[in-house]
Design a protein around this motif. Structure first.
Motif, PDB file in Angstrom:
ATOM      1  N   SER A   2       0.831  -1.195   0.000  1.00  0.00           N
ATOM      2  CA  SER A   2       0.000   0.000   0.000  1.00  0.00           C
ATOM      3  C   SER A   2       0.872   1.253   0.000  1.00  0.00           C
ATOM      4  CB  SER A   2      -0.906   0.004   1.237  1.00  0.00           C
ATOM      5  OG  SER A   2      -1.627   1.209   1.313  1.00  0.00           O
ATOM      6  N   ILE A   3       0.590   2.190  -0.920  1.00  0.00           N
ATOM      7  CA  ILE A   3       1.330   3.449  -0.959  1.00  0.00           C
ATOM      8  C   ILE A   3       0.528   4.582  -0.335  1.00  0.00           C
ATOM      9  CG2 ILE A   3       0.545   4.003  -3.310  1.00  0.00           C
ATOM     10  CD1 ILE A   3       3.236   5.364  -3.771  1.00  0.00           C
ATOM     11  N   LEU A   4      -0.810   4.515  -0.452  1.00  0.00           N
ATOM     12  CA  LEU A   4      -1.654   5.570   0.104  1.00  0.00           C
ATOM     13  C   LEU A   4      -2.953   4.957   0.614  1.00  0.00           C
ATOM     14  CD1 LEU A   4      -1.415   8.722   0.311  1.00  0.00           C
ATOM     15  CD2 LEU A   4      -2.958   8.821  -1.663  1.00  0.00           C
ATOM     16  N   LYS A   5      -3.216   5.188   1.893  1.00  0.00           N
ATOM     17  CA  LYS A   5      -4.408   4.599   2.509  1.00  0.00           C
ATOM     18  C   LYS A   5      -5.140   5.649   3.324  1.00  0.00           C
ATOM     19  CE  LYS A   5      -5.913   0.618   5.248  1.00  0.00           C
ATOM     20  NZ  LYS A   5      -5.453  -0.594   5.979  1.00  0.00           N
ATOM     21  N   ALA A   6      -6.410   5.843   3.013  1.00  0.00           N
ATOM     22  CA  ALA A   6      -7.241   6.823   3.721  1.00  0.00           C
ATOM     23  C   ALA A   6      -8.322   6.108   4.504  1.00  0.00           C
ATOM     24  CB  ALA A   6      -7.873   7.790   2.725  1.00  0.00           C
ATOM     25  N   ASN A   7      -8.626   6.659   5.656  1.00  0.00           N
ATOM     26  CA  ASN A   7      -9.692   6.097   6.490  1.00  0.00           C
ATOM     27  C   ASN A   7     -10.586   7.226   7.005  1.00  0.00           C
ATOM     28  OD1 ASN A   7     -11.128   4.101   7.985  1.00  0.00           O
ATOM     29  ND2 ASN A   7     -10.004   4.697   9.824  1.00  0.00           N
ATOM     30  N   LYS A   8     -11.806   7.264   6.464  1.00  0.00           N
ATOM     31  CA  LYS A   8     -12.840   8.206   6.918  1.00  0.00           C
ATOM     32  C   LYS A   8     -12.393   9.666   6.864  1.00  0.00           C
ATOM     33  CE  LYS A   8     -15.242   4.838   9.836  1.00  0.00           C
ATOM     34  NZ  LYS A   8     -16.366   4.706   8.879  1.00  0.00           N
ATOM     35  N   ASP A  21     -16.570  10.346   5.090  1.00  0.00           N
ATOM     36  CA  ASP A  21     -16.279   8.905   5.011  1.00  0.00           C
ATOM     37  C   ASP A  21     -15.566   8.516   3.713  1.00  0.00           C
ATOM     38  OD1 ASP A  21     -16.175   6.349   5.997  1.00  0.00           O
ATOM     39  OD2 ASP A  21     -18.181   5.793   5.316  1.00  0.00           O
ATOM     40  N   ILE A  22     -14.473   9.220   3.403  1.00  0.00           N
ATOM     41  CA  ILE A  22     -13.665   8.878   2.233  1.00  0.00           C
ATOM     42  C   ILE A  22     -12.583   7.897   2.657  1.00  0.00           C
ATOM     43  CG2 ILE A  22     -12.078   9.769   0.488  1.00  0.00           C
ATOM     44  CD1 ILE A  22     -13.604  12.395   0.615  1.00  0.00           C
ATOM     45  N   SER A  23     -12.708   6.667   2.212  1.00  0.00           N
ATOM     46  CA  SER A  23     -11.748   5.625   2.564  1.00  0.00           C
ATOM     47  C   SER A  23     -11.301   4.912   1.293  1.00  0.00           C
ATOM     48  CB  SER A  23     -12.372   4.614   3.537  1.00  0.00           C
ATOM     49  OG  SER A  23     -12.773   5.239   4.739  1.00  0.00           O
ATOM     50  N   THR A  58      -7.815   9.778   8.744  1.00  0.00           N
ATOM     51  CA  THR A  58      -6.365   9.599   8.669  1.00  0.00           C
ATOM     52  C   THR A  58      -5.941   9.303   7.238  1.00  0.00           C
ATOM     53  OG1 THR A  58      -6.599   7.234   9.190  1.00  0.00           O
ATOM     54  CG2 THR A  58      -6.161   8.736  11.030  1.00  0.00           C
ATOM     55  N   LEU A  59      -4.690   9.620   6.944  1.00  0.00           N
ATOM     56  CA  LEU A  59      -4.122   9.351   5.630  1.00  0.00           C
ATOM     57  C   LEU A  59      -2.695   8.871   5.817  1.00  0.00           C
ATOM     58  CD1 LEU A  59      -4.673   9.525   2.572  1.00  0.00           C
ATOM     59  CD2 LEU A  59      -3.760  11.843   2.614  1.00  0.00           C
ATOM     60  N   PHE A  60      -2.416   7.661   5.320  1.00  0.00           N
ATOM     61  CA  PHE A  60      -1.106   7.045   5.500  1.00  0.00           C
ATOM     62  C   PHE A  60      -0.394   6.908   4.162  1.00  0.00           C
ATOM     63  CE2 PHE A  60      -3.218   5.903   9.374  1.00  0.00           C
ATOM     64  CZ  PHE A  60      -2.209   5.814  10.324  1.00  0.00           C
ATOM     65  N   TYR A  61       0.878   7.288   4.173  1.00  0.00           N
ATOM     66  CA  TYR A  61       1.749   7.133   3.009  1.00  0.00           C
ATOM     67  C   TYR A  61       2.822   6.111   3.403  1.00  0.00           C
ATOM     68  CZ  TYR A  61       5.463   8.341  -0.339  1.00  0.00           C
ATOM     69  OH  TYR A  61       6.449   8.306  -1.296  1.00  0.00           O
ATOM     70  N   TYR A  62       2.781   4.935   2.767  1.00  0.00           N
ATOM     71  CA  TYR A  62       3.672   3.833   3.156  1.00  0.00           C
ATOM     72  C   TYR A  62       3.653   3.629   4.676  1.00  0.00           C
ATOM     73  CZ  TYR A  62       5.808   3.380  -1.482  1.00  0.00           C
ATOM     74  OH  TYR A  62       6.038   3.149  -2.824  1.00  0.00           O
ATOM     75  N   ASP A  63       2.445   3.522   5.228  1.00  0.00           N
ATOM     76  CA  ASP A  63       2.250   3.258   6.663  1.00  0.00           C
ATOM     77  C   ASP A  63       2.725   4.387   7.570  1.00  0.00           C
ATOM     78  OD1 ASP A  63       1.110   0.758   6.147  1.00  0.00           O
ATOM     79  OD2 ASP A  63       3.070  -0.220   6.109  1.00  0.00           O
ATOM     80  N   GLN A  64       3.037   5.551   6.993  1.00  0.00           N
ATOM     81  CA  GLN A  64       3.403   6.721   7.794  1.00  0.00           C
ATOM     82  C   GLN A  64       2.221   7.688   7.830  1.00  0.00           C
ATOM     83  OE1 GLN A  64       6.867   8.253   5.821  1.00  0.00           O
ATOM     84  NE2 GLN A  64       8.246   6.752   6.722  1.00  0.00           N
ATOM     85  N   ASP A  65       1.830   8.109   9.016  1.00  0.00           N
ATOM     86  CA  ASP A  65       0.718   9.028   9.189  1.00  0.00           C
ATOM     87  C   ASP A  65       1.154  10.423   8.719  1.00  0.00           C
ATOM     88  OD1 ASP A  65      -1.338  10.668  10.027  1.00  0.00           O
ATOM     89  OD2 ASP A  65      -1.588   9.677  11.958  1.00  0.00           O
ATOM     90  N   LEU A  66       0.565  10.894   7.618  1.00  0.00           N
ATOM     91  CA  LEU A  66       0.982  12.171   7.042  1.00  0.00           C
ATOM     92  C   LEU A  66       0.708  13.353   7.968  1.00  0.00           C
ATOM     93  CD1 LEU A  66      -0.068  11.804   3.284  1.00  0.00           C
ATOM     94  CD2 LEU A  66       2.239  11.881   4.211  1.00  0.00           C
ATOM     95  N   SER A  67      -0.259  13.222   8.858  1.00  0.00           N
ATOM     96  CA  SER A  67      -0.575  14.328   9.764  1.00  0.00           C
ATOM     97  C   SER A  67       0.530  14.547  10.791  1.00  0.00           C
ATOM     98  CB  SER A  67      -1.902  14.061  10.489  1.00  0.00           C
ATOM     99  OG  SER A  67      -1.781  12.953  11.371  1.00  0.00           O
ATOM    100  N   LEU A  68       1.439  13.573  10.926  1.00  0.00           N
ATOM    101  CA  LEU A  68       2.528  13.676  11.894  1.00  0.00           C
ATOM    102  C   LEU A  68       3.833  14.166  11.272  1.00  0.00           C
ATOM    103  CD1 LEU A  68       1.949  10.358  13.919  1.00  0.00           C
ATOM    104  CD2 LEU A  68       1.086  12.661  14.415  1.00  0.00           C
TER     105      LEU A  68
END
Length: 219
Positions: A2-8, A21-23, A58-68
């Motif tokens: 997974s390169i980009l994963k969004a949850n809600k 609810d964009i996932s 949340t939005l993850f780029y290669y399992d890294q939380d982009l908000s952090l």
């Protein structure tokens, strides 16, 4: 992987229009199409590019939380990992095609191997126009130059914001086919926004914004 994963995720288009609810889960190397007739994709791209803060989800780029991401992480991410192409005119008329393609690398003090550069230009069919003035090109060739300028940076994720909008039907189809070749050859994950439903068939994964909803449909 997974390169980009969004949850809600939640998109605030304006004061009265919110998409909730964009996932989604996008794998490396996929050619993703997002169809929208409004400004939802622009807002989604703004979140992916960290131009706006996450109000929800949340939005993850290669399992890294982009908000952090800190400031340095953001600069690296948006200058080399994740790039945006849109249909605006962002060329220098006093430079030829080759110089316009190489300019972002020059400004960032980076180099590209000549054989890779020429391979990209050949793939995109612009090898014979590198010496031409950028202002002499057709809209179709300008789109290909935009793609070349992004590809030589070797991003992992390429956001393409409706770059075929001003092209003829035949040229739209040719560019969509070319983007799929980019996926196959350079293994760059692409997320391409389109307005016409007829262009969604070029995606390996398709999402649609419709009446405040975000859904995946069968490719």
């Amino acid at each position: 992987m997974s390169i980009l994963k969004a949850n809600k995720l939640e998109l605030h288009i304006n004061d009265s229009y919110v998409v909730q609810d964009i996932s989604f889960n996008i794998e490396e190397g996929e050619s993703v199409i997002v169809q929208s007739s409004f400004d939802e994709v622009n807002e989604l791209f703004n979140l992916i590019l960290l131009k706006k803060k996450f109000k929800q989800g949340t939005l993850f780029y290669y399992d890294q939380d982009l908000s952090l991401y800190n400031f340095r992480d953001r600069i690296e991410y948006t200058s080399s990992d994740c790039l945006l192409i849109d249909n605006g005119y962002d060329f220098f008329d006093n430079l030829n095609v080759e110089s316009n393609i190489l300019l972002p690398l020059v400004l960032n003090k980076k180099e590209v191997k000549e054989d890779y550069f020429l391979n990209v230009c050949e793939t995109l069919g612009i090898k014979d126009i590198l010496d031409k003035n950028i202002s002499d090109l057709s809209k179709y060739d300008l789109v290909k130059v935009k793609l070349a300028r992004a590809i030589i940076v070797r991003p992992f994720l390429l956001l393409i914001d409706n770059i075929t909008e001003l092209l003829s039907i035949d040229d739209k189809k040719a560019i969509m086919t070319l983007i799929n070749r980019i996926n196959d050859i350079y293994k760059i994950t692409t997320i391409h926004s389109v307005k016409a439903q007829s262009l969604t068939k070029y995606g390996s994964k398709i999402f649609v914004f419709d009446s405040g909803l975000f859904n995946e449909i069968n490719a």
